[in-house]
Design a protein around this motif. Structure first.
Motif, PDB file in Angstrom:
ATOM      1  N   ALA A  32       0.769  -1.158   0.091  1.00  0.00           N
ATOM      2  CA  ALA A  32      -0.066   0.152  -0.025  1.00  0.00           C
ATOM      3  C   ALA A  32       0.965   1.471   0.084  1.00  0.00           C
ATOM      4  O   ALA A  32       1.961   1.413   0.765  1.00  0.00           O
ATOM      5  CB  ALA A  32      -0.884  -0.129   1.232  1.00  0.00           C
ATOM      6  N   SER A  33       0.340   2.338  -0.622  1.00  0.00           N
ATOM      7  CA  SER A  33       0.911   3.447  -0.540  1.00  0.00           C
ATOM      8  C   SER A  33       0.399   4.218   0.848  1.00  0.00           C
ATOM      9  O   SER A  33      -1.067   4.155   1.103  1.00  0.00           O
ATOM     10  CB  SER A  33       0.448   4.451  -1.711  1.00  0.00           C
ATOM     11  OG  SER A  33       0.847   5.857  -1.423  1.00  0.00           O
ATOM     12  N   VAL A  34       0.948   4.906   1.844  1.00  0.00           N
ATOM     13  CA  VAL A  34       0.378   5.163   3.073  1.00  0.00           C
ATOM     14  C   VAL A  34       0.953   6.547   3.277  1.00  0.00           C
ATOM     15  O   VAL A  34       1.650   7.002   2.700  1.00  0.00           O
ATOM     16  CB  VAL A  34       0.698   4.246   4.291  1.00  0.00           C
ATOM     17  CG1 VAL A  34       0.232   2.794   3.779  1.00  0.00           C
ATOM     18  CG2 VAL A  34       2.307   4.323   4.520  1.00  0.00           C
ATOM     19  N   GLY A  35       0.098   7.171   4.447  1.00  0.00           N
ATOM     20  CA  GLY A  35       0.206   8.530   4.450  1.00  0.00           C
ATOM     21  C   GLY A  35      -0.468   9.240   5.597  1.00  0.00           C
ATOM     22  O   GLY A  35      -1.286   8.755   6.129  1.00  0.00           O
ATOM     23  N   TRP A  36      -0.096  10.640   5.832  1.00  0.00           N
ATOM     24  CA  TRP A  36      -0.479  11.552   6.756  1.00  0.00           C
ATOM     25  C   TRP A  36      -1.320  12.694   6.120  1.00  0.00           C
ATOM     26  O   TRP A  36      -0.346  13.394   5.531  1.00  0.00           O
ATOM     27  CB  TRP A  36       0.033  11.661   8.082  1.00  0.00           C
ATOM     28  CG  TRP A  36       0.531  10.461   8.498  1.00  0.00           C
ATOM     29  CD1 TRP A  36       1.671   9.828   8.681  1.00  0.00           C
ATOM     30  CD2 TRP A  36      -0.180   9.864   9.965  1.00  0.00           C
ATOM     31  NE1 TRP A  36       1.606   8.687   9.433  1.00  0.00           N
ATOM     32  CE2 TRP A  36       0.564   8.765  10.338  1.00  0.00           C
ATOM     33  CE3 TRP A  36      -1.529  10.238  10.554  1.00  0.00           C
ATOM     34  CZ2 TRP A  36       0.034   7.994  11.365  1.00  0.00           C
ATOM     35  CZ3 TRP A  36      -1.653   9.432  11.489  1.00  0.00           C
ATOM     36  CH2 TRP A  36      -1.248   8.310  11.993  1.00  0.00           C
ATOM     37  N   ASP A  37      -2.371  12.930   6.038  1.00  0.00           N
ATOM     38  CA  ASP A  37      -2.992  14.304   5.992  1.00  0.00           C
ATOM     39  C   ASP A  37      -3.165  15.115   7.252  1.00  0.00           C
ATOM     40  O   ASP A  37      -3.094  14.391   8.307  1.00  0.00           O
ATOM     41  CB  ASP A  37      -4.052  14.285   4.838  1.00  0.00           C
ATOM     42  CG  ASP A  37      -3.728  13.909   3.471  1.00  0.00           C
ATOM     43  OD1 ASP A  37      -4.706  14.064   2.630  1.00  0.00           O
ATOM     44  OD2 ASP A  37      -2.741  13.463   3.231  1.00  0.00           O
ATOM     45  N   LEU A  47      -1.808  17.504   2.392  1.00  0.00           N
ATOM     46  CA  LEU A  47      -0.715  16.401   2.496  1.00  0.00           C
ATOM     47  C   LEU A  47       0.201  16.900   3.665  1.00  0.00           C
ATOM     48  O   LEU A  47       0.475  18.184   4.008  1.00  0.00           O
ATOM     49  CB  LEU A  47      -0.102  16.349   1.286  1.00  0.00           C
ATOM     50  CG  LEU A  47       1.253  15.533   1.276  1.00  0.00           C
ATOM     51  CD1 LEU A  47       0.883  14.081   1.545  1.00  0.00           C
ATOM     52  CD2 LEU A  47       2.253  15.746   0.118  1.00  0.00           C
ATOM     53  N   GLY A  48       0.399  16.043   4.488  1.00  0.00           N
ATOM     54  CA  GLY A  48       1.436  15.811   5.595  1.00  0.00           C
ATOM     55  C   GLY A  48       2.665  15.243   5.082  1.00  0.00           C
ATOM     56  O   GLY A  48       3.779  15.944   4.799  1.00  0.00           O
ATOM     57  N   ALA A  49       2.568  13.905   4.884  1.00  0.00           N
ATOM     58  CA  ALA A  49       3.555  12.929   4.574  1.00  0.00           C
ATOM     59  C   ALA A  49       3.268  11.964   3.861  1.00  0.00           C
ATOM     60  O   ALA A  49       1.978  11.433   4.162  1.00  0.00           O
ATOM     61  CB  ALA A  49       4.436  12.659   5.800  1.00  0.00           C
TER      62      ALA A  49
END
Length: 114
Positions: A32-37, A47-49
């Motif tokens: 998966a592509s994952v992240g934090w907004d 977008l955060g990271a």
């Protein structure tokens, strides 16, 4: 039903450190592509990271050099270490996990205040 749950929000002082975690209950987390907004008061979510399945990272200019996104595929968990916190980092932080469909958590509030 797939769940994405963020933990670790709370109150921090300017210059302090806070680490968020996000656990994904579904399968195939490793690809998966994952992240934090994050959504700051009065602002749109932004977008955060982000981190790709291969480990490539992208950071918003405002957090680059202070925030670090990481993942533990064995635990289906994503992290966001936030250093040198500023008042303007106050926001609701949302975790996302993208595997074809994008899954979002409900968010966790981070408040930076003295």
């Amino acid at each position: 039903q797939v769940q994405v749950v963020e933990l670790g929000g709370g109150l921090a002082q300017p210059g302090g450190t806070l680490t968020l975690s996000c656990t994904y209950s579904g399968s195939d987390f490793a690809i998966a592509s994952v992240g934090w907004d994050r959504q700051r008061p009065g602002r749109e979510r932004a977008l955060g990271a982000q981190m790709s399945s291969s480990g490539c990272t992208t950071y918003a200019h405002s957090v680059k050099g202070r925030f670090t996104v990481s993942r533990d595929n064995a635990k289906n968990t994503l992290y966001l270490q936030m250093n040198s916190l500023r008042f303007e980092d106050t926001a609701v932080y949302y975790c996302n996990v993208g595997i074809g469909h994008e899954y979002w958590g409900k968010g966790t509030l981070v408040t930076v205040s003295s």
